[in-house]
Scaffold this motif. Structure first.
Motif, PDB file in Angstrom:
ATOM      1  N   THR A  40       0.809  -1.047   0.066  1.00  0.00           N
ATOM      2  CA  THR A  40       0.117   0.096   0.068  1.00  0.00           C
ATOM      3  C   THR A  40       0.804   1.405  -0.009  1.00  0.00           C
ATOM      4  OG1 THR A  40      -1.689  -1.069   1.113  1.00  0.00           O
ATOM      5  CG2 THR A  40      -1.737   1.084   1.183  1.00  0.00           C
TER       6      THR A  40
ATOM      7  N   THR B 247       0.766   5.184   0.397  1.00  0.00           N
ATOM      8  CA  THR B 247      -0.459   6.422   0.906  1.00  0.00           C
ATOM      9  C   THR B 247       0.410   7.717   0.841  1.00  0.00           C
ATOM     10  OG1 THR B 247       0.409   6.009   3.194  1.00  0.00           O
ATOM     11  CG2 THR B 247      -1.525   4.892   2.515  1.00  0.00           C
TER      12      THR B 247
ATOM     13  N   ARG C 125      -7.561  -3.057  -9.385  1.00  0.00           N
ATOM     14  CA  ARG C 125      -6.078  -2.401  -9.714  1.00  0.00           C
ATOM     15  C   ARG C 125      -6.301  -1.020 -10.312  1.00  0.00           C
ATOM     16  NH1 ARG C 125      -2.795  -7.146 -12.893  1.00  0.00           N
ATOM     17  NH2 ARG C 125      -2.656  -8.820 -11.215  1.00  0.00           N
TER      18      ARG C 125
ATOM     19  N   ASP D 297      -9.021   0.916  -9.861  1.00  0.00           N
ATOM     20  CA  ASP D 297      -9.578   1.944  -8.511  1.00  0.00           C
ATOM     21  C   ASP D 297      -8.304   2.540  -7.810  1.00  0.00           C
ATOM     22  OD1 ASP D 297     -12.163   1.644  -9.400  1.00  0.00           O
ATOM     23  OD2 ASP D 297     -12.644  -0.161  -7.973  1.00  0.00           O
ATOM     24  N   HIS D 298      -7.599   1.490  -7.718  1.00  0.00           N
ATOM     25  CA  HIS D 298      -6.313   1.874  -6.730  1.00  0.00           C
ATOM     26  C   HIS D 298      -5.580   3.011  -7.535  1.00  0.00           C
ATOM     27  CE1 HIS D 298      -3.441   1.833  -3.654  1.00  0.00           C
ATOM     28  NE2 HIS D 298      -2.319   1.619  -4.526  1.00  0.00           N
TER      29      HIS D 298
ATOM     30  N   THR E 163      -7.241   5.976  -7.483  1.00  0.00           N
ATOM     31  CA  THR E 163      -7.079   6.737  -6.349  1.00  0.00           C
ATOM     32  C   THR E 163      -5.746   7.363  -6.202  1.00  0.00           C
ATOM     33  OG1 THR E 163      -8.581   5.297  -5.213  1.00  0.00           O
ATOM     34  CG2 THR E 163      -7.027   6.382  -3.814  1.00  0.00           C
TER      35      THR E 163
ATOM     36  N   VAL F 169       1.089  -0.828 -10.105  1.00  0.00           N
ATOM     37  CA  VAL F 169      -0.026  -1.300  -9.211  1.00  0.00           C
ATOM     38  C   VAL F 169      -0.392  -2.511  -9.731  1.00  0.00           C
ATOM     39  CG1 VAL F 169      -2.803  -0.436  -9.205  1.00  0.00           C
ATOM     40  CG2 VAL F 169      -0.793   1.276  -9.184  1.00  0.00           C
TER      41      VAL F 169
ATOM     42  N   ASP G  87      -1.966  -6.750  -7.756  1.00  0.00           N
ATOM     43  CA  ASP G  87      -2.542  -7.216  -6.699  1.00  0.00           C
ATOM     44  C   ASP G  87      -1.408  -7.686  -5.555  1.00  0.00           C
ATOM     45  OD1 ASP G  87      -2.517 -10.397  -7.275  1.00  0.00           O
ATOM     46  OD2 ASP G  87      -3.075  -9.195  -9.176  1.00  0.00           O
TER      47      ASP G  87
END
Length: 150
Positions: free
Chosen positions: A24, A26, A52, A54-55, A58, A131, A133
């Motif tokens: 992750t 951030t 993937r 969506d990440h 974001t 990005v 999984d």
């Protein structure tokens, strides 16, 4: 006996590395996110690919990345490249087309990253976040390192 120990320790080592590999992000600033392709069905992303995408979206919305690179060619039985499906999905989420780059030829993780590297070079992008999984991320990072993706 030594061979048996090695045979037992190898999967354990790989599993442990996968579990402790950071998954992750951030904070920070990167030129782009390389969103690795995954299956599509009837021009829609699979649940794995959607996660993937969506990440990546974001990361863009939080200003962690400036561009999104979508990878993946046309899979068996598909009519659209994974990357084209990803780009369309991101645009629906509000990502401007000018901030999306795609490659439509790759079939493997190594090819995904090699093609993304080429797009980075053409577009003057120096740093990237990968990005994918969690189970795929460590191997992807190793390949990116071999390809000298920063």
């Amino acid at each position: 006996m030594g061979f048996l120990m090695a045979a037992l320790l190898a999967p354990l080592t790989v599993g442990l590395r996968t579990l402790i590999f950071p998954t992750t992000l951030t904070a920070g600033q990167y030129d782009c996110a390389i969103v690795l392709g995954a299956a599509v069905s009837a021009s829609r992303p699979s649940p794995v690919f959607r996660a993937r995408l969506d990440h990546g979206v974001t990361l863009y919305q939080k200003n962690i990345v400036e561009k999104l690179i979508f990878t993946g060619g046309i899979g068996a039985g598909d009519t659209q490249a994974e990357s084209a499906v990803g780009a369309a999905y991101a645009q629906v989420q509000g990502i401007p087309p000018g901030d999306i780059l795609i490659e439509t030829t790759s079939k493997t993780t190594t090819q995904n990253l090699a093609e993304a590297r080429g797009l980075m070079q053409i577009n003057g992008l120096d740093t990237a976040v990968i990005v994918s999984d969690p189970l795929h991320l460590h191997r992807s990072q190793l390949i990116a390192n071999e390809l000298e993706i920063n």
